[in-house]
Write an enzyme that holds these catalytic residues in place. Structure first.
Site, PDB file in Angstrom:
ATOM      1  CG  ASP A  16      -9.963   1.140  -3.254  1.00 50.88           C
ATOM      2  OD1 ASP A  16      -9.322   2.071  -2.704  1.00 50.88           O
ATOM      3  OD2 ASP A  16     -11.186   1.013  -3.129  1.00 50.88           O
ATOM      4  CG  ASP A  31     -10.327  -2.049   1.556  1.00 52.81           C
ATOM      5  OD1 ASP A  31     -11.087  -1.841   2.507  1.00 52.81           O
ATOM      6  OD2 ASP A  31     -10.675  -1.949   0.359  1.00 52.81           O
ATOM      7  CG  ASP A  82      -8.556   1.507   1.053  1.00 51.66           C
ATOM      8  OD1 ASP A  82      -9.386   1.602   1.969  1.00 51.66           O
ATOM      9  OD2 ASP A  82      -8.629   0.641   0.165  1.00 51.66           O
ATOM     10  CB  CYS A 104      31.415  10.736 -11.690  1.00 55.70           C
ATOM     11  SG  CYS A 104      32.934  10.280 -12.547  1.00 55.70           S
ATOM     12  CB  CYS A 137      33.572   5.903 -10.826  1.00 52.84           C
ATOM     13  SG  CYS A 137      34.325   7.489 -10.460  1.00 52.84           S
TER      14      CYS A 137
END
Length: 824
Positions: free
Chosen positions: A716, A505, A720, A104, A101
C-alpha cells in the site's frame, strides 16, 4: 479596500511596501524589488510580449526566445517557476533547440558534465529536453545556458506552452527550408533531364550548368544551413556529430560540380541535382521524425493539458477569474458544474460528484461533500463547490504525476548505456569508411569514387540506434501514466521485465483494506452486527471506541464504526496513557479501567491469560479467513472480536494470470497462519508468510533475493515502505501519496489489481521493443553500408534510406500502445 495587483506577478501589492518604477513611460506598481528587476530585464530584452501571454491565463514563465540578458535566469523570482527547491543544489528541465540525433545527446551531456558545479545532465532525445542538477553556489544557470549556446544549442527553462510554441516554430522553419529545397529540386530536374538528354555535349552545356549552379547555391546556403552550422560547431568542439558527414558529402559534391563548371571540363559531370535532392530528402526525413516523435509522446502532453489555466477566486469583493499562478494556499475558489478543478484542496461548501478517472483510472465519479479532498485536473459534476486551496501547480497530485513521468522519460535504462558508448565513435568510423571507399574507387573512376564516398557519408547514421531506447521509454511511461501506471524511470522497466517472484501484502492490497466487525464473543455468548445489543456488549463497544479512536489501523476504523453505529461518540470517555504498538495492538486507561486490545502476544505482554471459552469462535473465524483480536479489561480477557477484510474482486484473477505466466507468488500478512492460509486458498493458493511485523517485511524480501529471486513487492506504499525499497521493483497501490511515490518504483493510481499485470506486460513489451529497435538499426547499417561502399547506392537513395531507419524505430516504439488497445 482591494490592493493593487503587482504588474509582474499579479499578487497584491502591500500598501506600505509598494515599489514603483516607470515601464515604457508608465508608472507600474510592484510588490517587491525582485519583481521590479525581473520586469525591467524583460523589457530591456525586448520581450514585453511575455506579459500579454501571462494575462490571458497562461502560467507565468520566461519567454521562449533566449533573451540578451542571460542574468535574468539567475534570479530566484524567475527560477522558482521551474525549480523545485531554491537551495544550493537545484535541478531544472531545459527545452533545447537543435537536438536531432544521439550524437547531440552525447555532446550536450559531456560538455555540461565538464562544468564545475554540474552533477547531472540527462537529455531526453524524444522531447528535446535537458534535465540538469547543479550547485547554484558554484555555477549560475546563465552559465549553463551560455555553455549550451557555445556548442550550438539554444536553451530556455521548460514550460509546456513555451515548448509547444518553440517546437512549432522549429518545425515551421524546417518546413520552409524543406519547401525551398523542394522547389529548386523540381526546377533542377528539368536541367538534369536536358543534360542527361544530350545537352551536356552541346553548345548549351555551360548555360545549363550555370543555371544548376544558380539554383543549387541558395539551396545549399539556406536549406543546408542547419547541417553546416551543426558540423562547424561539432568540429570546433572536437566532437563529430551526424551533421559532419552530411555537410562533408554535400559540400564536396557541390565544390566538385563547381570545379567542373568553372574549368570547362568536357569529361566531368556536375551533380547540383544530387546536392539539392539529398538535402531535400534529409529535411523531409527530419520533419517526419519530428512529427512522429511528438505523436509518440503525446500522452505526456495530454497530461499537461489537464492543468487548468485560470481559477474563479472568491473574496469579500466577490468572484474574480485570475491566472492560476496568482492563487495561493488558503484561498477559496469556486468550481462550477462541468469545470476542471484548478487546484488541490478541501471542499468547504457544496456537494457534487467528481470524475477522478484521469488520476485513478476509476470510471465512476466520486461523491464529494464538505471536508473531502479534491485534486487539480479532475472534472466537477453537477454541483458547485467552494474549495480551500491546499496545493498548486507542481505541488498538486497532477503536478507530481507529470513530474514523475517527465523524469522517467528523461532517464536512461542500462541497455541505453551501450548506445551511449558507441555513438561517439560512430561518426569517426563513418568518415573512415567513406575515405576508404573513395580511395578504393579512385583508380577506377574519380566520379564513382566521389559518389560512393558521399553515399557512405549519408547512409550511415546512429540516429535510429540512439532513438531505440528513449523513444520506447517515452511511449511506455507516457502511456502508462494515462492508464494510472506511474513508472519512476527507464531502469525500472528493464528490471521489471526480469521479475520472477511477486510478493503481495495482504491488507489493503489483495483485500479492500476496509475492515468490518463480523462477531464479538463474550464468555459463552456471541453477538453479530445488526442484532440487539445487550448491556455488556454496549459497554464493551464504548470502551473499544475510546481506545481505537486514536489509532489509524484499518481494524481500529472497523471497531470505531461499529461502536458509532449503536450510538457511542468518542467524546463520552476520558482516555489516558494511550499506547500503539504496530503489529501487536493498543492499550489505554478508559475512565480508570485498563483496556488492552490486540493479538494474543500483546495480551500476554500485559500479563493477561487467554480465556479458553473463546477458543471455538477463534477456530471458526480462522477457518473462514477472518481475523480475530482479543480484548482485556483490568487484566481479564472479556471478549474475542472477529474482523474481516473482503478480498478485492479482481484479486483471484490476478493470481491466476501471474501463475499462468510462470511467476512465483508469496503473500505476507500480520494475521495468524491459519487465517492467512484460508485467504490464500480463496485466491487460488500460494505460499503464505504470516504473523509478520511491518519492520520484518523487508527482511522477507532480502531472504528471497539471497535465494536468487528477482522480487516485485506489491503493497500500500505507507507501512510497506521499507519492503518496497528493498525489492527489485516496488509497486504501490493507492492514490499516489508522497510516501508511496518516494518509496515505490511503480505507483498504481487506482486500486485495480489488474494494473499490476498490465505494468508487468508493459515492461516486457518495452524491453522487447528496445531490442527490436536496436536490431533494426544494426541490420540497416549492416545491409546499407556495404551497398554504398560497393557503389550500388547513389547519394539520393542514401538520403532516402537514412531517415527511413529512424522512422521504423519510431513506428515500432509507437506499437507499444497496442498493449492498451480496448482500454482507452
Amino acid at each position: 479596500m482591494s490592493l493593487k495587483p503587482c504588474f509582474h506577478c499579479t499578487l497584491p501589492v502591500p500598501a506600505d511596501a509598494e515599489v514603483v518604477s516607470p515601464i515604457k513611460g508608465e508608472q507600474r506598481s510592484f510588490c517587491c524589488i525582485g519583481c521590479k528587476s525581473v520586469c525591467e530585464a524583460i523589457y530591456s530584452a525586448g520581450l514585453e510580449g511575455f506579459y500579454q501571454r501571462m494575462y490571458d491565463g497562461t502560467a507565468l514563465a520566461p519567454p521562449p526566445d533566449l533573451p540578451r540578458e542571460l542574468a535574468l535566469y539567475d534570479l530566484d523570482e524567475v527560477q522558482e517557476e521551474f525549480v523545485d527547491s531554491l537551495g544550493e543544489t537545484r535541478e531544472i528541465h531545459l527545452l533545447v533547440e537543435g537536438i536531432h540525433c544521439a550524437a547531440c545527446v552525447w555532446l550536450i551531456e559531456h560538455s555540461l558534465l565538464n562544468l564545475a558545479g554540474v552533477s547531472q545532465a540527462r537529455v531526453n532525445l524524444s522531447g528535446r529536453r535537458l534535465h540538469v542538477v547543479w550547485d547554484n553556489g558554484r555555477l549560475k544557470l546563465s552559465s549553463i545556458i551560455r555553455r549550451l549556446g557555445q556548442i550550438g544549442y539554444a536553451a530556455v527553462p521548460y514550460d509546456p506552452d513555451a515548448a509547444e510554441d518553440r517546437l512549432r516554430r522549429e518545425n515551421r522553419h524546417l518546413l520552409y527550408r524543406m519547401g525551398f529545397a523542394g522547389f529548386t529540386m523540381m526546377n533542377l530536374l528539368w536541367i538534369s533531364i536536358a543534360l542527361y538528354s544530350g545537352a551536356d555535349r552541346g553548345e548549351f552545356r555551360g548555360l545549363f550548368q550555370w543555371v544548376g549552379f544558380a539554383l543549387a547555391t541558395p539551396t545549399l546556403v539556406y536549406s543546408g544551413y542547419p547541417f553546416f552550422r551543426g558540423a562547424w560547431s561539432g568540429i570546433r568542439h572536437l566532437h563529430l556529430g551526424m551533421d559532419v558527414p552530411i555537410a562533408i558529402g554535400a559540400g564536396i559534391t557541390y565544390l566538385y560540380s563547381t570545379y567542373v563548371m568553372l574549368s570547362g571540363s568536357v569529361t566531368g559531370e556536375v551533380y547540383y541535382d544530387t546536392v539539392v535532392n539529398f538535402i531535400f530528402v534529409i529535411l523531409v526525413g527530419r520533419y517526419l521524425e519530428a512529427i512522429s516523435k511528438r505523436q509518440a509522446v503525446a500522452s505526456t502532453q495530454r497530461l499537461l493539458d489537464l492543468q487548468p489555466r485560470v481559477a474563479t477566486l472568491l473574496s469579500d469583493a466577490g468572484e474574480k477569474v485570475v491566472p492560476i499562478r496568482s492563487v495561493k494556499q488558503g484561498d477559496r475558489v469556486l468550481v462550477r458544474p462541468g469545470e476542471r478543478i484548478p487546484v488541490d484542496g478541501v471542499v468547504l461548501q457544496g456537494q457534487s460528484a467528481v470524475d477522478e478517472g484521469m488520476l485513478t483510472g476509476e470510471s465512476v465519479p466520486v461523491a464529494k461533500s464538505p471536508m473531502m479532498p479534491v485534486s487539480a485536473g479532475t472534472i466537477n459534476g453537477h454541483g458547485a463547490l467552494q474549495v480551500e486551496v491546499t496545493g498548486l501547480l507542481k505541488d498538486s497530485a497532477l503536478g507530481r504525476i507529470i513530474r514523475l513521468v517527465e523524469e522517467a522519460q528523461a532517464s536512461k535504462a542500462p541497455i541505453q548505456c551501450v548506445a551511449d558508448r558507441i555513438v561517439p565513435w560512430f561518426v569517426a568510423i563513418t568518415i573512415g569508411l567513406a575515405t576508404a571507399t573513395f580511395f578504393w574507387w579512385l583508380d577506377t573512376d574519380f566520379e564513382i569514387a566521389l559518389m560512393a564516398a558521399t553515399a557512405v557519408l549519408i547512409i550511415t547514421c546512429p540516429c535510429a540506434f540512439g532513438l531505440a531506447t528513449p523513444m520506447s521509454i517515452a511511449v511506455a511511461t507516457g502511456l502508462g501514466a494515462r492508464h494510472g501506471i506511474l513508472i519512476r524511470n527507464g531502469d525500472v522497466l528493464e528490471r521489471f521485465s526480469s521479475i520472477d517472484h511477486f510478493v503481495f501484502d495482504k491488507t489493503g492490497t489483495l483485500t479492500e483494506g476496509a475492515m468490518r466487525v463480523t462477531a464479538i464473543g463474550s464468555g459463552t455468548s456471541e453477538w453479530h452486527p445488526g442484532e440487539p445489543v445487550n448491556a455488556e456488549i454496549h459497554q464493551l463497544l464504548g470502551q473499544l471506541l475510546a481506545v481505537e479512536q486514536f489509532s489509524e489501523h484499518p481494524v481500529a476504523a472497523a471497531l470505531t464504526a461499529c461502536a458509532e453505529s449503536i450510538g457511542w461518540k468518542p467524546q463520552q470517555f476520558k482516555v489516558e496513557d494511550f499506547v500503539n504498538r504496530p503489529g501487536y495492538g493498543v492499550s489505554a486507561l478508559v475512565e480508570g479501567a485498563a483496556v488492552v486490545v490486540g493479538n494474543a502476544a500483546w495480551l500476554r505482554e500485559h500479563g493477561v491469560t487467554p480465556d479458553p471459552t473463546h477458543r471455538q469462535l477463534a477456530e471458526r473465524l480462522d477457518r473462514s479467513g477472518s481475523g480475530s483480536l482479543h480484548c482485556a479489561v483490568n487484566g481479564v480477557e472479556v471478549a474475542l472480536i472477529g474482523v474481516e477484510d473482503p478480498l478485492r474482486k479482481d484479486a483471484a484473477a490476478l493470481v491466476a494470470d501471474l501463475k499462468r505466466e510462470g511467476m512465483a507468488l508469496t503473500m505476507l500478512s500480520g494475521d495468524r497462519q491459519v487465517t492467512a492460509e484460508a485467504i490464500a486458498d480463496r485466491l487460488g493458493g500460494m505460499p503464505v508468510i504470516a504473523e509478520v511485523l511491518p519492520e520484518q517485511k523487508d527482511q522477507v524480501i532480502d531472504r528471497l533475493q539471497r535465494n536468487e529471486h528477482r522480487v516485485a513487492m506489491v503493497g500500500d506504499g505507507v507501512n510497506d515502505a521499507p519492503a518496497l525499497v528493498r525489492a527489485d521493483v516496488g509497486i504501490a497501490l493507492g492514490s499516489g501519496t508522497d510516501v508511496s511515490i518516494a518509496s515505490a518504483d511503480i505507483v498504481l493510481m487506482s486500486s485495480e489489481l489488474d494494473k499490476v499485470r498490465l505494468a508487468s506486460s508493459l515492461s516486457r513489451r518495452t524491453l522487447r521493443t528496445i531490442r527490436q529497435n536496436i536490431a533494426i538499426s544494426i541490420a540497416y547499417n549492416l545491409i546499407m553500408v556495404p551497398l554504398a561502399m560497393s557503389a550500388l547506392v547513389t547519394p539520393l537513395v542514401a538520403a532516402i534510406s537514412m531517415p527511413i531507419s529512424s522512422l521504423l524505430v519510431i513506428g515500432n516504439a509507437a506499437r507499444i500502445r497496442t498493449l492498451f488497445k480496448g482500454r482507452q
